[in-house]
Design an enzyme around this catalytic site. Sequence first.
Site, PDB file in Angstrom:
ATOM      1  N   LYS A 388      58.914   5.902 -47.737  1.00  0.00           N
ATOM      2  CA  LYS A 388      61.041   5.741 -47.992  1.00  0.00           C
ATOM      3  C   LYS A 388      60.924   4.181 -46.735  1.00  0.00           C
ATOM      4  CE  LYS A 388      61.263   9.813 -46.269  1.00  0.00           C
ATOM      5  NZ  LYS A 388      61.131  11.101 -45.347  1.00  0.00           N
ATOM      6  N   THR A 422      73.898  10.308 -43.725  1.00  0.00           N
ATOM      7  CA  THR A 422      73.032  10.412 -44.252  1.00  0.00           C
ATOM      8  C   THR A 422      71.788  11.718 -43.528  1.00  0.00           C
ATOM      9  OG1 THR A 422      72.499   9.299 -42.122  1.00  0.00           O
ATOM     10  CG2 THR A 422      72.451   7.786 -44.251  1.00  0.00           C
ATOM     11  N   GLY A 424      70.004  14.769 -42.879  1.00  0.00           N
ATOM     12  CA  GLY A 424      68.875  15.797 -44.117  1.00  0.00           C
ATOM     13  C   GLY A 424      68.837  15.418 -45.596  1.00  0.00           C
ATOM     14  N   THR A 425      68.412  14.005 -44.915  1.00  0.00           N
ATOM     15  CA  THR A 425      68.088  12.959 -45.772  1.00  0.00           C
ATOM     16  C   THR A 425      66.292  13.285 -46.288  1.00  0.00           C
ATOM     17  OG1 THR A 425      69.623  11.526 -45.345  1.00  0.00           O
ATOM     18  CG2 THR A 425      68.721  11.178 -47.432  1.00  0.00           C
ATOM     19  N   GLY A 426      66.178  13.568 -45.524  1.00  0.00           N
ATOM     20  CA  GLY A 426      64.330  13.285 -45.372  1.00  0.00           C
ATOM     21  C   GLY A 426      63.980  14.879 -45.518  1.00  0.00           C
ATOM     22  N   CYS A 427      64.452  16.009 -45.225  1.00  0.00           N
ATOM     23  CA  CYS A 427      64.696  17.289 -45.461  1.00  0.00           C
ATOM     24  C   CYS A 427      64.980  18.097 -46.894  1.00  0.00           C
ATOM     25  CB  CYS A 427      65.409  18.310 -44.823  1.00  0.00           C
ATOM     26  SG  CYS A 427      65.052  18.036 -42.865  1.00  0.00           S
TER      27      CYS A 427
END
Length: 716
Positions: A388, A422, A424-427
Amino acid sequence: MIADLSLYLVTDPDLCGERGVVETVRQAVDGGVRIVQLRDKTATDAETTAQLLELSRVIDGRALLVVNDRLDAALAARKQGARVDGVHLGQGDASVLRAREALGPEALIGLTANNADHFEAVRALPPGTVDYLGVGVIRPTTTKPDHPPALGVEGFRALVEATALPCVAIGGVAIDDTERLRDAGAAGLAVVSALCAAADPTATAEAFVRRWRAAGTPRVLSIAGSDPSGGAGIQADLKSIAAHGGYGMAALTALTAQNTTGVSGLHVPLAAFLRQQLDAISDDIVVDAVKIGMLANADVIRTVAEWLDVVRPPIVVLDPVMVATSGDRLLDQDAEAALRELLRRAHVVTPNLEELAVLAGRSISGWADALAAAEELSAMIGAAVLVKGGHLDGDDVPDALVDVARGVRREFPGTRIRTANTHGTGCSLSSALATRLARGETPVDAVASTRSWLRESLRESEGLQVGRGHGPINHFAGLWARGGVETNRAPEEIRAEWWQRTAAVRASIDELPFIRGLADGTLARDPFLFYLAQDALYLREYARVLAEASRLAPTPREQAFWAHSAEGAIIGELELHASWLTPDEGVDASTFAASPAPATVAYLDHLRSVAFGGDYAELIAAVLPCFWLYTDLGRRLHAGEFGDYARDPRHPYATWLATYADPAFEDATDQAITLVADAAAIAAPTARDRMLRAFEVSSAHELAFFAAPFASAVSA
Ligand SMILES: Cc1ncc(COP(=O)(O)OP(=O)(O)O)c(N)n1
Ligand SMILES: Cc1nc(C(=O)O)sc1CCOP(=O)(O)O
Ligand SMILES: [Mg+2]
């Protein structure tokens, strides 16, 4: 543990032919078969035992292994170290009670039940004797000449609704039965010839798995920490899973005290309790996909690894949460080592750039480095890496899916969405991806649709007004906009719907004095030259916009298509116009220096503003009307719908009109429509709405552009 019976291979040595049973099983398991039954009616017990040993090695825990009829061979193979999970017995075979006693409570014992009497007899067995039923035949099959009468799908439904045991459908099952059998209550499809006689068992199994997944609601488990403020961790995961049409479950690894401004506390329950949570789920529910997030320490990580080794979920997406945004390492050395081992159990890992650098053991200073590191990591762990680019500097935030073993390297360009929300974007991304994969999407499609949704959720996050810091994304932006769970649309449906949307614009274009005069030859010279000059001005900028589409294109094929179209616009079209805009025609080159008319300015402003937004799908939707409406008009002009200009040798615009029906341009138009419809089909609903809006606005500009010669040419 409840067994995943979704795709059940029963072997047949004759149907496997020269490829052999072992190689067929290897390939079918590569394609996603979840359970293999060794069925060889002529082998001796000793030969069956030897085959079980070999199959156990080839399957290597990736699927369950049972044997047909031969309880003694199963026991002998187990003694010699094979992993044989159980037996499948028919009504005339050894007693299931004896098999349970001999194989133990953990073994998988299947029983054939072909009619209501068999089901009645099953009800009389002590609970826990049988784990599943094989129910058939669905239709007559030559694979088992002594088969019972065919049930059909409805006969299967009527039988299985009377039992709580999982039932697999067997006998004449073909891939096109998938949806109806799943709907009729099948826990899986058991096939012999469909896989054993397939030219490519891996591809055939993959196709079955995809159809099976797409036909049901995926049960997706998040193994992660809790964020009480709801933006990250299991709370975000459950929202993501739901937003993508999955059934969400969660096993907690840790409890944090946190909000949008930061983390103030951490509590890690005993790893044994995590295992208890995980077992409670897998004892009862088939887990279609797992997303793994925050794992607090080495004990927790090893516990997850042990559980994965037993359950072997078909999809594991691992977000290796190990480096905080501040750059701080979140795991100690022991935990990092355990995490590296865990990576090998994942099918997709989703590191950010800092995590990728740690995992690949190299520094990353730009996107090229990131791609190289992703390749190294993918080769190292044998899984796909979704790298990412969100932590890159600058406006470009590409992502890429790299899977060295499967030859995948796909970049997804994108521009930064300016928002502070942003958290919690990865979760959210990793759990959405797990759900999309569990719905049967290919990895590349799943990444594309997940990204489209995530960009939407980021864009729409402002409206939530949660907290004073980095707020959460809006997981349900699309759902709330549409009032329903989003499913992908068929590209053909979109093509038809969008074309219909242009009906009024097309009808108005047909009535314009410019078009009518062009067709019948009565059009005066001035408006015609005005149109040519504006078209030249337009095409010069349009070519730049097409070049931008090429820059943003996610695949080399699309990149080449738009680049080629840009070249066509600037060279081909301008050459054509130049041949008209000559002194012979009463104009000189200064016509090229004409000022853009308001309609030209407005159209180009629209295209440039969409291009500036950096959303590829929206941009190609915006450029499409120039292809589509122009080709349609040209085709109809050429076909004589507005009068037969081709037969009139004195028609002043005959040569010009002939250029409208260019087969190469028609072909390019068809490709452009396909690309746009495909992109719209997998876009999140609000992203699709934006595409449609961009398309409709461009269509309206097309009308204004054709109308302009009479709106302003006279005064120009
Ligand atoms: C999954 C599954 N279901 C049914 C059968 C048939 O078993 P049986 O009735 O014992 O017939 P044979 O396979 O022994 O001919 C099966 N094998 N697998
Ligand atoms: C092994 C077996 N058992 C059946 C039953 O109804 O019990 S039908 C069958 C054979 C199924 O083969 P195919 O997938 O090639 O039709
Ligand atoms: Mg049998």
